[in-house]
Design a protein around this motif. Structure first.
Motif, PDB file in Angstrom:
ATOM      1  N   LEU A  60      -2.408  66.746  51.124  1.00  5.28           N
ATOM      2  CA  LEU A  60      -3.147  66.742  52.383  1.00  5.28           C
ATOM      3  C   LEU A  60      -2.408  65.948  53.456  1.00  5.28           C
ATOM      4  CD1 LEU A  60      -6.857  66.288  51.250  1.00  5.28           C
ATOM      5  CD2 LEU A  60      -5.807  68.321  52.247  1.00  5.28           C
ATOM      6  N   GLU A  61      -1.767  64.872  53.037  1.00  2.00           N
ATOM      7  CA  GLU A  61      -1.010  64.053  53.989  1.00  2.00           C
ATOM      8  C   GLU A  61       0.199  64.803  54.526  1.00  2.00           C
ATOM      9  OE1 GLU A  61       1.614  59.986  53.784  1.00  2.00           O
ATOM     10  OE2 GLU A  61      -0.113  60.185  52.455  1.00  2.00           O
ATOM     11  N   LEU A  62       0.800  65.629  53.680  1.00  2.00           N
ATOM     12  CA  LEU A  62       2.003  66.347  54.080  1.00  2.00           C
ATOM     13  C   LEU A  62       1.702  67.633  54.838  1.00  2.00           C
ATOM     14  CD1 LEU A  62       4.206  66.019  50.876  1.00  2.00           C
ATOM     15  CD2 LEU A  62       4.576  64.900  53.076  1.00  2.00           C
ATOM     16  N   ARG A  63       0.491  68.182  54.683  1.00  2.00           N
ATOM     17  CA  ARG A  63       0.225  69.494  55.285  1.00  2.00           C
ATOM     18  C   ARG A  63       0.276  69.379  56.808  1.00  2.00           C
ATOM     19  NH1 ARG A  63      -5.283  70.090  57.038  1.00  2.00           N
ATOM     20  NH2 ARG A  63      -5.224  72.370  56.972  1.00  2.00           N
ATOM     21  N   GLU A  94      -1.459  59.513  57.322  1.00  2.00           N
ATOM     22  CA  GLU A  94      -0.808  58.570  56.408  1.00  2.00           C
ATOM     23  C   GLU A  94      -1.778  57.498  55.930  1.00  2.00           C
ATOM     24  OE1 GLU A  94       2.703  57.477  54.409  1.00  2.00           O
ATOM     25  OE2 GLU A  94       2.735  58.922  56.053  1.00  2.00           O
ATOM     26  N   ALA A  95      -2.583  56.932  56.857  1.00  2.00           N
ATOM     27  CA  ALA A  95      -3.477  55.836  56.492  1.00  2.00           C
ATOM     28  C   ALA A  95      -4.610  56.304  55.582  1.00  2.00           C
ATOM     29  CB  ALA A  95      -4.045  55.179  57.760  1.00  2.00           C
ATOM     30  N   GLU A 108       3.322  43.498  47.214  1.00  2.00           N
ATOM     31  CA  GLU A 108       3.394  44.635  46.299  1.00  2.00           C
ATOM     32  C   GLU A 108       3.391  45.943  47.065  1.00  2.00           C
ATOM     33  OE1 GLU A 108       0.750  46.592  42.672  1.00  2.00           O
ATOM     34  OE2 GLU A 108       0.248  44.624  43.502  1.00  2.00           O
ATOM     35  N   ALA A 109       2.625  45.996  48.151  1.00  2.00           N
ATOM     36  CA  ALA A 109       2.580  47.226  48.949  1.00  2.00           C
ATOM     37  C   ALA A 109       3.928  47.536  49.567  1.00  2.00           C
ATOM     38  CB  ALA A 109       1.519  47.091  50.047  1.00  2.00           C
ATOM     39  N   ARG A 110       4.620  46.503  50.030  1.00  2.00           N
ATOM     40  CA  ARG A 110       5.946  46.735  50.612  1.00  2.00           C
ATOM     41  C   ARG A 110       6.921  47.222  49.559  1.00  2.00           C
ATOM     42  NH1 ARG A 110       4.505  42.283  53.922  1.00  2.00           N
ATOM     43  NH2 ARG A 110       5.229  40.798  52.359  1.00  2.00           N
ATOM     44  N   ALA A 111       6.752  46.728  48.333  1.00  2.89           N
ATOM     45  CA  ALA A 111       7.683  47.140  47.281  1.00  2.89           C
ATOM     46  C   ALA A 111       7.416  48.562  46.803  1.00  2.89           C
ATOM     47  CB  ALA A 111       7.590  46.164  46.100  1.00  2.89           C
ATOM     48  N   ARG A 112       6.095  48.914  46.656  1.00  2.00           N
ATOM     49  CA  ARG A 112       5.768  50.214  46.073  1.00  2.00           C
ATOM     50  C   ARG A 112       5.555  51.299  47.116  1.00  2.00           C
ATOM     51  NH1 ARG A 112       0.705  49.796  42.645  1.00  2.00           N
ATOM     52  NH2 ARG A 112       1.232  51.982  42.384  1.00  2.00           N
ATOM     53  N   HIS A 113       4.922  50.958  48.214  1.00  2.00           N
ATOM     54  CA  HIS A 113       4.553  51.979  49.186  1.00  2.00           C
ATOM     55  C   HIS A 113       5.031  51.617  50.590  1.00  2.00           C
ATOM     56  CE1 HIS A 113       2.044  53.308  45.891  1.00  2.00           C
ATOM     57  NE2 HIS A 113       1.430  52.138  45.879  1.00  2.00           N
ATOM     58  N   GLY A 114       6.122  50.878  50.660  1.00  2.00           N
ATOM     59  CA  GLY A 114       6.584  50.393  51.961  1.00  2.00           C
ATOM     60  C   GLY A 114       7.030  51.497  52.894  1.00  2.00           C
ATOM     61  N   MET A 115       7.491  52.647  52.379  1.00  2.00           N
ATOM     62  CA  MET A 115       7.973  53.700  53.247  1.00  2.00           C
ATOM     63  C   MET A 115       6.876  54.234  54.147  1.00  2.00           C
ATOM     64  SD  MET A 115      10.410  55.468  54.376  1.00  2.00           S
ATOM     65  CE  MET A 115      11.725  55.141  53.210  1.00  2.00           C
ATOM     66  N   GLY A 116       5.661  54.416  53.616  1.00  2.00           N
ATOM     67  CA  GLY A 116       4.557  54.911  54.441  1.00  2.00           C
ATOM     68  C   GLY A 116       4.207  53.951  55.552  1.00  2.00           C
ATOM     69  N   LEU A 117       4.084  52.665  55.238  1.00  2.00           N
ATOM     70  CA  LEU A 117       3.789  51.673  56.264  1.00  2.00           C
ATOM     71  C   LEU A 117       4.925  51.584  57.277  1.00  2.00           C
ATOM     72  CD1 LEU A 117       2.295  48.802  54.061  1.00  2.00           C
ATOM     73  CD2 LEU A 117       1.046  50.391  55.535  1.00  2.00           C
ATOM     74  N   THR A 118       6.160  51.658  56.810  1.00  2.00           N
ATOM     75  CA  THR A 118       7.307  51.572  57.713  1.00  2.00           C
ATOM     76  C   THR A 118       7.334  52.742  58.683  1.00  2.00           C
ATOM     77  OG1 THR A 118       8.592  50.396  56.040  1.00  2.00           O
ATOM     78  CG2 THR A 118       9.818  51.445  57.833  1.00  2.00           C
ATOM     79  N   LEU A 119       7.075  53.946  58.175  1.00  2.00           N
ATOM     80  CA  LEU A 119       7.074  55.126  59.045  1.00  2.00           C
ATOM     81  C   LEU A 119       5.973  55.039  60.089  1.00  2.00           C
ATOM     82  CD1 LEU A 119       7.805  58.009  56.525  1.00  2.00           C
ATOM     83  CD2 LEU A 119       9.342  57.008  58.205  1.00  2.00           C
TER      84      LEU A 119
END
Length: 392
Positions: A248-251, A302-303, A348-359
């Motif tokens: 859903l996030e990618l669509r 994304e959020a 932990e969020a930056r390590a595991r899911h940091g790409m989403g927050l960064t984008l």
């Protein structure tokens, strides 16, 4: 005073409007008070060949016109008559007469021509330099470099051309930049769609098969293995849920066709209907540039996707509002995506899911906005993006 003509030579005659001779250069042939022996033209001029005393003559007569005021047509005040015998040539002017006339003219030419050339070179040197500079910048723009500008000097026609060229280059540069951004955004959307299709056609199907196998194992396994089979079933179900949220996030969402608010509504409704997560919406009409609208939509996707995949929320709230800016500054548009899930550890969020927050952060800061993530362990999470309002 009209000089006398040589005997048998040409004659010039001035008459009144009725053809009576007023003055003549050949009084023996055309005495004052007499009349011409030719018909005067009416409303124009004319000529021909006629017999005259002493032989034939070629003649021409033209009217003398007086213009009246008030737009009235001119009236004929008299005529000028000229005749010359056949084969007549003007007598040669003696050379001693011409020398005193030509000598000063030669001196003037010898002085004026070099001075004129020097003055012309000095006057056009600056203009030539400006035109050459304009040609150099034009060549750079034609090669794709829109950074150079032409210095504007003075207020003449060349300065107007320089200002117009700079304005044209600015507009062309912005248009090329916008086209590049649009092309990159379209390429990103196409890539997101391709990845979503591949995930759906491969990994999603494998996860679904794994979930079915785990359910069958749980029902058929002996008591000692039933707990492990049940755990496998739960893990596969959770992986399926995360995969659905990721898809859903990618669509892609048709922002250009629907507008910002309908597009955000579509994203929220998709999470509710497909994943069963309650998503509340408080969406106000806001004024944003097309790039900022695109950023808002992607941050919502994304959020909300992050909350569903990582926080196991019971409810997600999406709020879009406007607030006035400080004195003399434009207003701001505020986007908030809050969930009541289990929260997260920022490290932990930056390590595991940091790409989403960064984008998300990059999307907002590139447009001159601010981005913030609030929350922690056990307290839910709120993603806040602030973007400048579009000027009316």
């Amino acid at each position: 005073m009209i000089p006398a003509a040589a005997p048998g030579g040409p004659a010039e005659v001035l008459t009144d409007a009725y053809g009576e001779i007023v003055r003549s250069t050949a009084p023996a042939r055309y005495a004052a008070g007499g009349r011409l022996g030719v018909a005067l033209p009416s409303g124009g001029e004319g000529g021909g060949v006629r017999d005259a005393s002493g032989g034939g003559a070629t003649w021409w007569v033209s009217p003398v016109l007086l213009r009246a005021g008030g737009g009235a047509p001119p009236r004929t005040a008299g005529y000028v008559y000229v005749e010359a015998p056949p084969g007549w040539l003007a007598p040669a002017v003696p050379g001693e007469w011409l020398a005193p006339l030509l000598a000063p003219g030669g001196v003037v030419l010898a002085v004026v021509v070099p001075v004129g050339l020097v003055f012309g070179m000095l006057a056009t040197r600056g203009l030539t330099r400006r035109v050459r500079r304009l040609a150099d910048v034009t060549a750079a723009v034609a090669a794709g470099d829109f950074r150079p500008r032409v210095p504007v000097r003075g207020a003449d026609e060349v300065a107007t051309l320089e200002r117009s060229f700079n304005a044209m280059t600015d507009r062309l540069g912005r248009a090329v930049e916008a086209a590049g951004l649009a092309a990159r955004a379209e390429a990103r959307q196409a890539e997101r769609g391709r990845i979503a299709r591949e995930l759906h056609d491969s990994i999603s199907q494998d996860l679904f098969s794994l979930s079915l196998l785990a359910g069958g194992m749980r029902r058929a396994a002996p008591e000692a293995l039933r707990a492990r089979a049940e755990s496998m079933e739960q893990v596969s179900a959770r992986a399926m849920r995360e995969m659905q949220a990721l898809l859903l996030e990618l669509r892609p969402v048709a922002l250009e066709d629907a507008g910002l608010l309908p597009a955000v509504e579509e994203v929220c409704a998709a999470y509710e209907t497909r994943l069963g997560v309650r998503v509340t919406r408080e969406l106000a009409e806001v004024a944003l540039s097309p790039q900022a609208e695109h950023a808002v939509l992607r941050v919502v996707q994304e959020a909300v996707g992050n909350a569903v995949r990582h926080a196991a929320p019971g409810e997600v709230a999406v709020r879009l509002s406007r607030r006035d800016g400080a004195a003399g500054r434009p207003g701001e548009v505020v986007l908030e995506v809050a969930d009541d899930g289990r929260g997260f550890d920022p490290g932990e969020a930056r390590a595991r899911h940091g790409m989403g927050l960064t984008l998300m952060r990059e999307r907002v800061t590139e447009l001159g906005g601010g981005f913030e993530v609030r929350g922690g362990r056990g307290g839910g999470t709120t993603v806040v993006a602030v973007l400048p309002e579009r000027a009316p």
